[in-house]
Design a protein around this motif. Sequence first.
Motif, PDB file in Angstrom:
ATOM      1  N   ALA A  15      -3.139  -6.172  -0.643  1.00 40.86           N
ATOM      2  CA  ALA A  15      -3.470  -4.294  -0.174  1.00 40.86           C
ATOM      3  C   ALA A  15      -2.097  -3.999  -1.730  1.00 40.86           C
ATOM      4  CB  ALA A  15      -3.688  -3.597   1.132  1.00 40.86           C
ATOM      5  N   ALA A  16      -1.158  -4.597  -0.730  1.00 38.51           N
ATOM      6  CA  ALA A  16       0.530  -4.066  -1.616  1.00 38.51           C
ATOM      7  C   ALA A  16       0.239  -4.355  -3.074  1.00 38.51           C
ATOM      8  CB  ALA A  16       1.563  -4.130  -0.674  1.00 38.51           C
ATOM      9  N   GLN A  17      -0.354  -5.588  -3.257  1.00 35.11           N
ATOM     10  CA  GLN A  17      -0.198  -6.219  -4.913  1.00 35.11           C
ATOM     11  C   GLN A  17      -1.465  -5.245  -5.769  1.00 35.11           C
ATOM     12  OE1 GLN A  17      -0.884 -10.026  -4.686  1.00 35.11           O
ATOM     13  NE2 GLN A  17       0.950 -11.209  -3.059  1.00 35.11           N
ATOM     14  N   THR A  55     -17.770 -12.887   4.352  1.00 36.36           N
ATOM     15  CA  THR A  55     -16.532 -11.947   3.891  1.00 36.36           C
ATOM     16  C   THR A  55     -15.677 -12.637   4.138  1.00 36.36           C
ATOM     17  OG1 THR A  55     -17.627 -10.187   4.202  1.00 36.36           O
ATOM     18  CG2 THR A  55     -15.227 -10.111   5.122  1.00 36.36           C
ATOM     19  N   VAL A  56     -14.248 -12.949   3.465  1.00 32.13           N
ATOM     20  CA  VAL A  56     -13.236 -13.889   3.839  1.00 32.13           C
ATOM     21  C   VAL A  56     -12.021 -13.566   4.816  1.00 32.13           C
ATOM     22  CG1 VAL A  56     -11.296 -15.360   2.707  1.00 32.13           C
ATOM     23  CG2 VAL A  56     -13.116 -15.273   1.526  1.00 32.13           C
ATOM     24  N   LEU A  57     -11.940 -12.577   4.502  1.00 31.94           N
ATOM     25  CA  LEU A  57     -10.328 -11.844   5.200  1.00 31.94           C
ATOM     26  C   LEU A  57     -11.572  -9.895   5.208  1.00 31.94           C
ATOM     27  CD1 LEU A  57      -6.987 -11.787   4.001  1.00 31.94           C
ATOM     28  CD2 LEU A  57      -7.697  -9.527   4.131  1.00 31.94           C
ATOM     29  N   SER A  58     -11.344  -8.863   5.851  1.00 33.54           N
ATOM     30  CA  SER A  58     -11.209  -8.053   6.397  1.00 33.54           C
ATOM     31  C   SER A  58      -9.559  -7.117   7.373  1.00 33.54           C
ATOM     32  CB  SER A  58     -12.797  -7.369   6.989  1.00 33.54           C
ATOM     33  OG  SER A  58     -12.423  -7.516   7.923  1.00 33.54           O
ATOM     34  N   LYS A  59     -10.018  -5.753   7.601  1.00 30.42           N
ATOM     35  CA  LYS A  59      -9.045  -4.986   8.218  1.00 30.42           C
ATOM     36  C   LYS A  59      -9.384  -3.767   7.638  1.00 30.42           C
ATOM     37  CE  LYS A  59      -4.690  -4.464   9.359  1.00 30.42           C
ATOM     38  NZ  LYS A  59      -3.698  -4.401  10.789  1.00 30.42           N
ATOM     39  N   SER A  60      -9.770  -3.071   9.141  1.00 26.42           N
ATOM     40  CA  SER A  60      -9.119  -1.964   9.095  1.00 26.42           C
ATOM     41  C   SER A  60      -8.182  -0.909   9.816  1.00 26.42           C
ATOM     42  CB  SER A  60     -10.817  -1.991  10.656  1.00 26.42           C
ATOM     43  OG  SER A  60     -11.203  -0.402  10.925  1.00 26.42           O
ATOM     44  N   VAL A  61      -8.283   0.316   9.096  1.00 25.53           N
ATOM     45  CA  VAL A  61      -7.294   0.786   9.669  1.00 25.53           C
ATOM     46  C   VAL A  61      -7.336   2.919   9.462  1.00 25.53           C
ATOM     47  CG1 VAL A  61      -5.467  -0.667   9.086  1.00 25.53           C
ATOM     48  CG2 VAL A  61      -6.739   1.898   7.676  1.00 25.53           C
ATOM     49  N   ASP A  62      -7.125   3.393  10.882  1.00 24.42           N
ATOM     50  CA  ASP A  62      -7.706   4.594  11.587  1.00 24.42           C
ATOM     51  C   ASP A  62      -6.890   5.400  11.309  1.00 24.42           C
ATOM     52  OD1 ASP A  62      -6.859   4.868  14.416  1.00 24.42           O
ATOM     53  OD2 ASP A  62      -8.563   2.827  14.601  1.00 24.42           O
ATOM     54  N   ASN A  63      -6.821   6.524  11.016  1.00 24.83           N
ATOM     55  CA  ASN A  63      -5.478   7.474  11.667  1.00 24.83           C
ATOM     56  C   ASN A  63      -5.264   8.249  12.635  1.00 24.83           C
ATOM     57  OD1 ASN A  63      -7.297   9.244  10.997  1.00 24.83           O
ATOM     58  ND2 ASN A  63      -6.371  11.050   9.943  1.00 24.83           N
ATOM     59  N   ILE A  64      -6.540   7.513  13.368  1.00 14.99           N
ATOM     60  CA  ILE A  64      -5.846   8.376  15.160  1.00 14.99           C
ATOM     61  C   ILE A  64      -5.213   8.308  16.169  1.00 14.99           C
ATOM     62  CG2 ILE A  64      -7.528   8.629  17.139  1.00 14.99           C
ATOM     63  CD1 ILE A  64      -9.678   7.257  15.334  1.00 14.99           C
ATOM     64  N   LEU A  65      -4.419   9.211  15.890  1.00 18.17           N
ATOM     65  CA  LEU A  65      -2.610   9.028  16.853  1.00 18.17           C
ATOM     66  C   LEU A  65      -2.699   9.206  18.150  1.00 18.17           C
ATOM     67  CD1 LEU A  65      -1.499  11.448  13.995  1.00 18.17           C
ATOM     68  CD2 LEU A  65      -0.868   8.979  14.120  1.00 18.17           C
ATOM     69  N   SER A  66      -3.961   9.470  18.843  1.00 28.67           N
ATOM     70  CA  SER A  66      -3.512   9.383  20.246  1.00 28.67           C
ATOM     71  C   SER A  66      -3.407   8.447  20.983  1.00 28.67           C
ATOM     72  CB  SER A  66      -4.296  10.504  21.430  1.00 28.67           C
ATOM     73  OG  SER A  66      -5.934   9.149  20.563  1.00 28.67           O
ATOM     74  N   ARG A 114      -1.116   4.650   4.897  1.00 32.33           N
ATOM     75  CA  ARG A 114      -0.863   5.157   4.626  1.00 32.33           C
ATOM     76  C   ARG A 114      -0.724   3.618   3.126  1.00 32.33           C
ATOM     77  NH1 ARG A 114      -0.744   8.963   3.632  1.00 32.33           N
ATOM     78  NH2 ARG A 114      -1.300   8.935   1.481  1.00 32.33           N
ATOM     79  N   LEU A 115      -0.211   2.932   3.988  1.00 32.32           N
ATOM     80  CA  LEU A 115      -0.999   1.693   2.536  1.00 32.32           C
ATOM     81  C   LEU A 115      -2.210   1.351   1.997  1.00 32.32           C
ATOM     82  CD1 LEU A 115       0.006  -0.972   0.806  1.00 32.32           C
ATOM     83  CD2 LEU A 115      -0.534  -2.027   2.802  1.00 32.32           C
ATOM     84  N   PHE A 116      -2.833   1.686   2.898  1.00 31.21           N
ATOM     85  CA  PHE A 116      -4.884   1.133   2.562  1.00 31.21           C
ATOM     86  C   PHE A 116      -5.052   2.649   2.353  1.00 31.21           C
ATOM     87  CE2 PHE A 116      -3.972  -2.192   5.155  1.00 31.21           C
ATOM     88  CZ  PHE A 116      -4.581  -3.091   5.023  1.00 31.21           C
ATOM     89  N   SER A 117      -4.591   4.079   2.662  1.00 36.81           N
ATOM     90  CA  SER A 117      -4.732   5.103   2.107  1.00 36.81           C
ATOM     91  C   SER A 117      -4.818   5.344   1.122  1.00 36.81           C
ATOM     92  CB  SER A 117      -4.664   6.565   2.568  1.00 36.81           C
ATOM     93  OG  SER A 117      -4.903   7.178   2.316  1.00 36.81           O
ATOM     94  N   ASN A 118      -3.529   4.667   0.027  1.00 38.54           N
ATOM     95  CA  ASN A 118      -3.362   5.032  -1.375  1.00 38.54           C
ATOM     96  C   ASN A 118      -3.725   4.399  -1.531  1.00 38.54           C
ATOM     97  OD1 ASN A 118      -0.100   6.503  -0.174  1.00 38.54           O
ATOM     98  ND2 ASN A 118       0.945   5.152  -0.265  1.00 38.54           N
ATOM     99  N   LEU A 119      -4.273   2.858  -1.627  1.00 39.48           N
ATOM    100  CA  LEU A 119      -4.720   1.705  -1.909  1.00 39.48           C
ATOM    101  C   LEU A 119      -6.114   2.025  -2.572  1.00 39.48           C
ATOM    102  CD1 LEU A 119      -5.553  -0.645  -3.851  1.00 39.48           C
ATOM    103  CD2 LEU A 119      -6.195  -1.384  -1.719  1.00 39.48           C
ATOM    104  N   PHE A 120      -6.340   3.307  -0.797  1.00 44.29           N
ATOM    105  CA  PHE A 120      -8.541   3.917  -1.266  1.00 44.29           C
ATOM    106  C   PHE A 120      -7.748   4.969  -2.623  1.00 44.29           C
ATOM    107  CE2 PHE A 120     -10.610   7.498  -0.313  1.00 44.29           C
ATOM    108  CZ  PHE A 120     -12.262   7.076  -0.105  1.00 44.29           C
TER     109      PHE A 120
END
Lengths: 158, 132
Positions: free
Chosen positions: B10-12, B68-79, B101-107
């Motif tokens: 994602a960073a690349q 699908t070779v690779l998948s990653k899920s992130v969310d912004n739920i902080l509780s 932030r990384l994945f959101s920036n990519l999005f």
Amino acid sequence: MVLHDWFDWSNAGVGVVGLAFTLWAVRQATGARQAAIEAREAIWQREASDSFSELKGMAEEFAILLQSERSKEALVRARDLLARIPRDRARFGKFLHGDSDKLKELESVFQKLAIRLSSESPLEDLDEAREAIARVFEAIGELNSIYGRLMARLDEVG
Amino acid sequence: MMSDKAEELAAQLLEKTENGKLRWHSEPGGESETYKTELEDELSFWIKRKTDGDDKVILFSLTGPKGTVLSKSVDNILSGVVRFGDPVVGKSAFPKVNQFRLFSNLFHAARKTAIGKDQTIEKAQLLLERLG
């Protein structure tokens, strides 16, 4: 005649002792009053630094919410900050010196962000979001410096 | 390990997208907003965001000819993840926030290239000029 002189001298002596005692009592009272003023000042200054520590914590929470794109919650936090900053600036103005103007600038930063966060699509642009986050981190740095200066003054007072 | 790989990729991708070396296009994704980029017709990167009020879930995946070779899920739920009052400055403070932030920036970067805002604005200006 001798007796009369003796009375005169003893009266004068009592007067002098009384005057000295009164002066000593006045001095003690003034000292106590001064000590009370200084203690009150130190408590007030402690309250100012506690208040700015709390303000810094609120700004840090705002930064997390902004980074996490939780716009509605971030807006609530921004409003909290906008209510607190002018209040604390007015309340603790005598301890803030040049930092009072800095606080006005910070208030304007949070105000602009609050306006942006209340819009239809808040911070959906990558560059704008990055700039907003950077500004909040700068603001946290400034609040931290103000807090540090207040603590330093408190240490000087003892 | 796979999750670290996803972050690395994602960073690349973010860097290459921001440098204009990579373009994404919008894909129909139902309730989600989805963008896809292809590398040599064999590998595809997908980034998908589902929004429900303040809650956002981003799904990043890499697909090959066999799926699908690779998948990653992130969310912004902080509780339960972020304890308010902790220091936030410093990268180690909140890994979840930084990851989001990384994945959101990519999005956002993918969306920017897909929509092509600059080109649309230029086109709109040209059309207005033509009207006189």
